[in-house]
Design a protein around this motif. Structure first.
Motif, PDB file in Angstrom:
ATOM      1  N   UNK A   1       0.811  -1.212   0.000  1.00 27.57           N
ATOM      2  CA  UNK A   1       0.000   0.000   0.000  1.00 27.57           C
ATOM      3  C   UNK A   1       0.838   1.252   0.000  1.00 27.57           C
ATOM      4  N   UNK A   2       0.153   2.348  -0.112  1.00 30.29           N
ATOM      5  CA  UNK A   2       0.828   3.635  -0.083  1.00 30.29           C
ATOM      6  C   UNK A   2       0.526   4.336   1.218  1.00 30.29           C
ATOM      7  N   UNK A   3      -0.095   5.480   1.115  1.00 32.55           N
ATOM      8  CA  UNK A   3      -0.445   6.272   2.288  1.00 32.55           C
ATOM      9  C   UNK A   3      -1.948   6.167   2.488  1.00 32.55           C
ATOM     10  N   UNK A   4      -2.383   6.260   3.727  1.00 30.78           N
ATOM     11  CA  UNK A   4      -3.812   6.187   4.025  1.00 30.78           C
ATOM     12  C   UNK A   4      -4.069   6.868   5.348  1.00 30.78           C
ATOM     13  N   UNK A   5      -5.330   7.244   5.575  1.00 28.26           N
ATOM     14  CA  UNK A   5      -5.673   7.908   6.833  1.00 28.26           C
ATOM     15  C   UNK A   5      -5.848   6.923   7.971  1.00 28.26           C
ATOM     16  N   UNK A   6      -6.008   5.639   7.662  1.00 32.31           N
ATOM     17  CA  UNK A   6      -5.959   4.603   8.696  1.00 32.31           C
ATOM     18  C   UNK A   6      -5.497   3.297   8.063  1.00 32.31           C
ATOM     19  N   UNK A   7      -5.134   2.352   8.913  1.00 36.43           N
ATOM     20  CA  UNK A   7      -4.563   1.104   8.405  1.00 36.43           C
ATOM     21  C   UNK A   7      -5.613   0.200   7.783  1.00 36.43           C
ATOM     22  N   UNK A   8      -6.864   0.346   8.204  1.00 35.84           N
ATOM     23  CA  UNK A   8      -7.938  -0.431   7.586  1.00 35.84           C
ATOM     24  C   UNK A   8      -8.019  -0.132   6.096  1.00 35.84           C
ATOM     25  N   UNK A   9      -7.777   1.115   5.712  1.00 34.84           N
ATOM     26  CA  UNK A   9      -7.816   1.479   4.290  1.00 34.84           C
ATOM     27  C   UNK A   9      -6.737   0.730   3.501  1.00 34.84           C
ATOM     28  N   UNK A  10      -5.574   0.515   4.114  1.00 36.61           N
ATOM     29  CA  UNK A  10      -4.528  -0.244   3.431  1.00 36.61           C
ATOM     30  C   UNK A  10      -4.943  -1.699   3.259  1.00 36.61           C
ATOM     31  N   UNK A  11      -5.608  -2.279   4.273  1.00 34.07           N
ATOM     32  CA  UNK A  11      -6.098  -3.650   4.138  1.00 34.07           C
ATOM     33  C   UNK A  11      -7.166  -3.729   3.061  1.00 34.07           C
ATOM     34  N   UNK A  12      -8.061  -2.735   3.041  1.00 39.50           N
ATOM     35  CA  UNK A  12      -9.100  -2.703   2.001  1.00 39.50           C
ATOM     36  C   UNK A  12      -8.458  -2.698   0.618  1.00 39.50           C
ATOM     37  N   UNK A  13      -7.349  -1.961   0.466  1.00 40.12           N
ATOM     38  CA  UNK A  13      -6.710  -1.826  -0.851  1.00 40.12           C
ATOM     39  C   UNK A  13      -6.129  -3.136  -1.358  1.00 40.12           C
ATOM     40  N   UNK A  14      -5.867  -4.098  -0.467  1.00 38.71           N
ATOM     41  CA  UNK A  14      -5.338  -5.394  -0.918  1.00 38.71           C
ATOM     42  C   UNK A  14      -6.418  -6.481  -0.865  1.00 38.71           C
ATOM     43  N   UNK A  15      -7.662  -6.083  -0.621  1.00 35.18           N
ATOM     44  CA  UNK A  15      -8.771  -7.033  -0.625  1.00 35.18           C
ATOM     45  C   UNK A  15      -8.933  -7.830   0.658  1.00 35.18           C
ATOM     46  N   UNK A  16      -8.317  -7.411   1.741  1.00 36.25           N
ATOM     47  CA  UNK A  16      -8.447  -8.121   3.018  1.00 36.25           C
ATOM     48  C   UNK A  16      -9.806  -7.832   3.643  1.00 36.25           C
ATOM     49  N   UNK A  17     -10.238  -8.726   4.523  1.00 33.67           N
ATOM     50  CA  UNK A  17     -11.533  -8.593   5.192  1.00 33.67           C
ATOM     51  C   UNK A  17     -11.374  -7.783   6.468  1.00 33.67           C
ATOM     52  N   UNK A  18     -12.062  -6.647   6.509  1.00 33.24           N
ATOM     53  CA  UNK A  18     -12.066  -5.793   7.700  1.00 33.24           C
ATOM     54  C   UNK A  18     -13.479  -5.769   8.238  1.00 33.24           C
ATOM     55  N   UNK A  19     -13.642  -6.144   9.501  1.00 31.60           N
ATOM     56  CA  UNK A  19     -14.947  -6.145  10.157  1.00 31.60           C
ATOM     57  C   UNK A  19     -15.031  -4.951  11.101  1.00 31.60           C
ATOM     58  N   UNK A  20     -16.223  -4.741  11.632  1.00 35.44           N
ATOM     59  CA  UNK A  20     -16.425  -3.646  12.576  1.00 35.44           C
ATOM     60  C   UNK A  20     -17.009  -4.160  13.880  1.00 35.44           C
ATOM     61  N   UNK A  21     -16.765  -3.402  14.947  1.00 37.95           N
ATOM     62  CA  UNK A  21     -17.427  -3.582  16.232  1.00 37.95           C
ATOM     63  C   UNK A  21     -17.960  -2.216  16.623  1.00 37.95           C
ATOM     64  N   UNK A  22     -18.963  -2.174  17.504  1.00 34.67           N
ATOM     65  CA  UNK A  22     -19.473  -0.867  17.921  1.00 34.67           C
ATOM     66  C   UNK A  22     -18.383  -0.035  18.594  1.00 34.67           C
ATOM     67  N   UNK A  23     -18.274   1.210  18.172  1.00 30.13           N
ATOM     68  CA  UNK A  23     -17.336   2.136  18.789  1.00 30.13           C
ATOM     69  C   UNK A  23     -17.925   2.703  20.068  1.00 30.13           C
ATOM     70  N   UNK A  24     -17.231   3.655  20.626  1.00 34.53           N
ATOM     71  CA  UNK A  24     -17.649   4.268  21.884  1.00 34.53           C
ATOM     72  C   UNK A  24     -17.686   5.780  21.702  1.00 34.53           C
ATOM     73  N   UNK A  25     -18.837   6.407  21.925  1.00 31.88           N
ATOM     74  CA  UNK A  25     -18.912   7.869  21.767  1.00 31.88           C
ATOM     75  C   UNK A  25     -17.957   8.629  22.693  1.00 31.88           C
ATOM     76  N   UNK A  26     -17.584   8.014  23.807  1.00 31.38           N
ATOM     77  CA  UNK A  26     -16.637   8.662  24.728  1.00 31.38           C
ATOM     78  C   UNK A  26     -15.202   8.614  24.190  1.00 31.38           C
ATOM     79  N   UNK A  27     -14.960   7.796  23.190  1.00 32.10           N
ATOM     80  CA  UNK A  27     -13.624   7.629  22.614  1.00 32.10           C
ATOM     81  C   UNK A  27     -13.348   8.751  21.614  1.00 32.10           C
ATOM     82  N   UNK A  28     -13.452   9.974  22.098  1.00 29.43           N
ATOM     83  CA  UNK A  28     -13.286  11.116  21.207  1.00 29.43           C
ATOM     84  C   UNK A  28     -11.825  11.341  20.855  1.00 29.43           C
TER      85      UNK A  28
END
Length: 195
Positions: free
Chosen positions: A151-178
């Motif tokens: 990969x090149x540059x990205x605003x987060x590492x998930x974007x680099x995984x997306x660029x190589x076709x890797x599977x990225x899942x999500x979990x609920x975030x936390x509103x306090x995690x500002x």
């Protein structure tokens, strides 16, 4: 404690070792390890000098992670209120049966989003399938290393995984995690932490 030390303490809930990547001083090369006394590592095991971009800084930190690590968690110290259970949730997603090669915490987008050109509104963006990403983000180490090699540059590492076709899942975030971005964010964080 400092925001960096607070983030490192939360990371320890899931990590066998912690690498902190800090802005490089005037002369060290990106990725150079420093022999700082423990109080200048903010509680991390290793301090590494970052690079000119987020991706370059992550690559510098990743180079200090032992080759036998199976999971790597990337976290922005600018999110000092991330709780240990959020770290545990993203790690569980990449070590469990979900098939995830990466996992990120997300929050639904609640504001109406507009696409603009200067001060002119061009359109309203459908937010029904949009989320806001947070850190910590967990990844299978081998996949993260490959994504950074390819990969090149990205605003987060998930974007680099997306660029190589890797599977990225999500979990609920936390509103306090500002994310501490502007001065009033620090005031809000102090209120959330309490006396």
């Amino acid at each position: 404690s400092t925001v960096v030390a607070r983030s490192i303490a939360a990371a320890r809930s899931v990590a066998a070792g912690v690498v902190v990547v800090l802005p490089a001083g005037p002369s060290p090369a990106a990725g150079s390890r420093t022999a700082d006394p423990p109080d200048l590592r903010f509680g991390a095991d290793i301090r590494v000098d970052g690079g000119p971009s987020r991706a370059a800084s992550v690559r510098a930190g990743l180079a200090a992670v032992p080759d036998d690590a199976t999971v790597v968690v990337i976290h922005d110290a600018a999110r000092p209120l991330a709780a240990p259970d959020l770290f545990q949730a993203v790690v569980a997603a990449v070590t469990g049966r979900s098939g995830a090669e990466g996992c990120i915490p997300v929050l639904p987008v609640t504001d109406t989003l507009k696409r603009v050109a200067g001060t002119e509104v061009l359109s309203t963006v459908d937010r029904s399938d949009l989320v806001a990403a947070q850190t910590p983000q967990a990844f299978r180490a081998a996949v993260l290393r490959r994504a950074h090699r390819e990969g090149g540059d990205a605003t987060d590492d998930a974007a680099l995984l997306e660029s190589i076709g890797a599977t990225v899942r999500t979990v609920p975030g936390d509103p306090r995690n500002l994310k501490l971005t502007v001065p009033h964010d620090l005031v809000l964080a102090e209120i959330l932490v309490g006396p």
